[in-house]
Design an enzyme around this catalytic site. Structure first.
Site, PDB file in Angstrom:
ATOM      1  N   ASP A  77       0.841  -1.212   0.184  1.00 41.12           N
ATOM      2  CA  ASP A  77       0.032   0.099  -0.125  1.00 41.12           C
ATOM      3  C   ASP A  77       0.850   1.382  -0.071  1.00 41.12           C
ATOM      4  O   ASP A  77       0.461   2.423  -0.494  1.00 41.12           O
ATOM      5  CB  ASP A  77      -0.898  -0.113   1.220  1.00 41.12           C
ATOM      6  CG  ASP A  77      -1.808   1.141   1.185  1.00 41.12           C
ATOM      7  OD1 ASP A  77      -2.874   1.369   0.257  1.00 41.12           O
ATOM      8  OD2 ASP A  77      -1.926   2.007   2.175  1.00 41.12           O
ATOM      9  N   LEU A 120      -7.571   6.847   1.624  1.00 44.13           N
ATOM     10  CA  LEU A 120      -7.751   7.785   0.571  1.00 44.13           C
ATOM     11  C   LEU A 120      -6.396   7.910  -0.184  1.00 44.13           C
ATOM     12  O   LEU A 120      -6.259   8.836  -1.117  1.00 44.13           O
ATOM     13  CB  LEU A 120      -7.965   9.278   1.353  1.00 44.13           C
ATOM     14  CG  LEU A 120      -9.431   9.211   1.886  1.00 44.13           C
ATOM     15  CD1 LEU A 120      -9.333  10.658   2.579  1.00 44.13           C
ATOM     16  CD2 LEU A 120     -10.617   9.000   0.811  1.00 44.13           C
ATOM     17  N   ARG A 121      -5.448   7.012   0.076  1.00 45.23           N
ATOM     18  CA  ARG A 121      -4.238   7.195  -0.810  1.00 45.23           C
ATOM     19  C   ARG A 121      -4.611   7.081  -2.477  1.00 45.23           C
ATOM     20  O   ARG A 121      -3.973   7.670  -3.303  1.00 45.23           O
ATOM     21  CB  ARG A 121      -3.237   6.090  -0.443  1.00 45.23           C
ATOM     22  CG  ARG A 121      -2.504   6.475   0.740  1.00 45.23           C
ATOM     23  CD  ARG A 121      -1.233   5.602   1.005  1.00 45.23           C
ATOM     24  NE  ARG A 121      -0.784   5.779   2.376  1.00 45.23           N
ATOM     25  CZ  ARG A 121      -0.873   5.072   3.518  1.00 45.23           C
ATOM     26  NH1 ARG A 121      -1.482   3.696   3.410  1.00 45.23           N
ATOM     27  NH2 ARG A 121      -0.347   5.135   4.706  1.00 45.23           N
ATOM     28  N   GLY A 122      -5.574   6.037  -2.623  1.00 50.23           N
ATOM     29  CA  GLY A 122      -5.965   6.085  -4.184  1.00 50.23           C
ATOM     30  C   GLY A 122      -6.236   7.143  -4.853  1.00 50.23           C
ATOM     31  O   GLY A 122      -5.892   7.608  -5.969  1.00 50.23           O
TER      32      GLY A 122
END
Length: 427
Positions: A284, A365-367
């Site tokens: 991730d 919310l990294r995506g």
């Protein structure tokens, strides 16, 4: 930490600088004498100066009438330029045939390091390591504080070492040089001390000083950290990478002594999925994910073999034949980095990107963040100041593919699932 790195505002000579590096034109005199009982002076351990204790006998080096036409920094630059001629030749990035997805992900991370790196997974013998290492020729220059072990930025406090911040608070002038972004290889067999750096406990206990020896994370600050076969990396090193990637700082704790330094780097990993899966926590942390497959076209395979044979026969001649393409690509990257801050993305497109992430059940919310940054970087690379739907369609599979929850019964590639959902939302 009470040490300093590099030259002080008056005069400092590091222990690693030989006397022969002084100018041959210098009419200087060197004095080496003992001065017991003095409380001033500094001792150098691992490039970091620390204050000496009172009452100790010490040696002082005095230099008078030193010529200033050649500084130690200029000498280092000359030696670096001379050593480049003897370095092992690197396969040109522009000469790599195919593998466009992998090459694009690497270029976007060079343009915007905040994307967060790239994980490259694919079959053995598909040029993963060759492609990553060929990136070194295209890396742009950055401004760093001369002589600093952490490649500190003279203007950004977030990536400054403790010594540089102390100098700024004291109002000292910082010597600045421009160097190429550094690429550091992290070997699978590296020890934790070699990666994080280590503290000399004996000097800390006997002399009361923090003698810190910087590790690979310090060297990789503001650069690239490359881990080949990252899925085979030992768990204790994975934990170290997770901590540094999350905070941007590396902290060394030994016997009650704590030293922290910035460790912001582009994390690039490569591996073969058949040899084992990567821990989801580390997966991730990679901003983008590129899948590499074996070339099936016979003509293309022949071309790859012929190009490699040419390089092995005469590497210098082969590199010269791709110089024009390499220079053009480097100029394109430099221009994209300069105009990146001017690139905009419409609010409507941002909402649709987040809808795709939400409907795919992407955790966190990294995506969303990485998809926006990658789309902007691609627009900058293509010479535009506004993101289009085509830009988003190009990068969103690489930004979300590795963030989907694994379904053991699912036979469809996760990248195809992202594309299907993208066209459903953006239709």
């Amino acid at each position: 930490m009470a040490g300093i790195v590099g030259a002080s505002s008056t005069l400092a000579i590091s222990a690693s600088t030989p006397f022969s590096s002084l100018s041959s034109k210098t009419t200087s005199s060197l004095y080496l004498h003992s001065a017991p009982g003095l409380s001033s002076g500094r001792k150098f351990y691992g490039g970091i100066g620390v204050p000496l204790k009172k009452g100790r006998s010490q040696f002082h080096l005095s230099i008078s009438n030193v010529a200033t036409d050649i500084t130690p920094t200029q000498e280092q630059v000359k030696k670096l330029a001379a050593s480049k001629e003897n370095q092992r030749p690197v396969y040109p990035f522009a000469a790599i045939v195919g593998q466009d997805e992998m090459k694009l992900c690497l270029l976007l991370n060079v343009i915007d390091p905040k994307i967060g790196g790239v994980m490259i997974m694919g079959d053995r013998g598909t040029g993963k390591s060759t492609t990553v290492r060929s990136l070194t020729d295209l890396l742009p220059e950055i401004r760093v504080v001369s002589g600093d072990a952490f490649n500190s930025d003279p203007e950004d406090a977030e990536v400054q070492g403790p010594e540089v911040r102390d100098k700024i608070m004291r109002g000292e002038e910082l010597p600045v040089v421009s160097i190429k972004i550094n690429m550091v290889d992290l070997p699978l067999g590296a020890t934790e001390d070699r990666v994080c750096g280590t503290i000399d406990i004996e000097k800390a206990l006997t002399e009361g000083v923090k003698a810190f020896e910087p590790g690979l994370l310090a060297k990789a600050n503001r650069g690239i950290l490359y881990v080949d076969e990252v899925n085979l990396l030992d768990d204790h090193l994975v934990d170290v990478l997770l901590d540094s990637a999350a905070s941007g700082w590396n902290t060394v704790e030994r016997e009650g002594i704590s030293i922290s330094h910035p460790a912001r780097f582009i994390l690039i990993g490569s591996g073969n999925p058949e040899e084992g899966e990567l821990r989801p926590q580390l997966l991730d942390r990679f901003g983008m994910h590129a899948q590499v497959g074996t070339v099936r076209d016979a003509e293309l395979r022949v071309k790859i073999v012929e190009e490699r044979a040419r390089f092995d026969r005469n590497p210098k001649e082969f590199r010269v034949s791709y110089e024009a393409e390499q220079d053009k690509l480097q100029e394109q990257i430099t221009a994209a980095r300069k105009c990146l801050s001017k690139v905009t993305i419409d609010h409507e497109l941002r909402v649709k990107i987040s809808r795709v992430c939400s409907e795919l059940n992407v955790d966190g919310l990294r995506g969303d963040i990485v998809s926006n940054r990658a789309a902007k970087a691609l627009a900058a690379l293509r010479g535009r100041d506004k993101v289009t739907v085509e830009d988003i369609a190009t990068v969103i599979p690489n930004c979300l593919r590795h963030r989907l929850r694994k379904d053991p019964l699912e036979s469809i590639d996760s990248g195809l699932l992202v594309i299907e959902k993208f066209y459903e939302v953006f239709a």
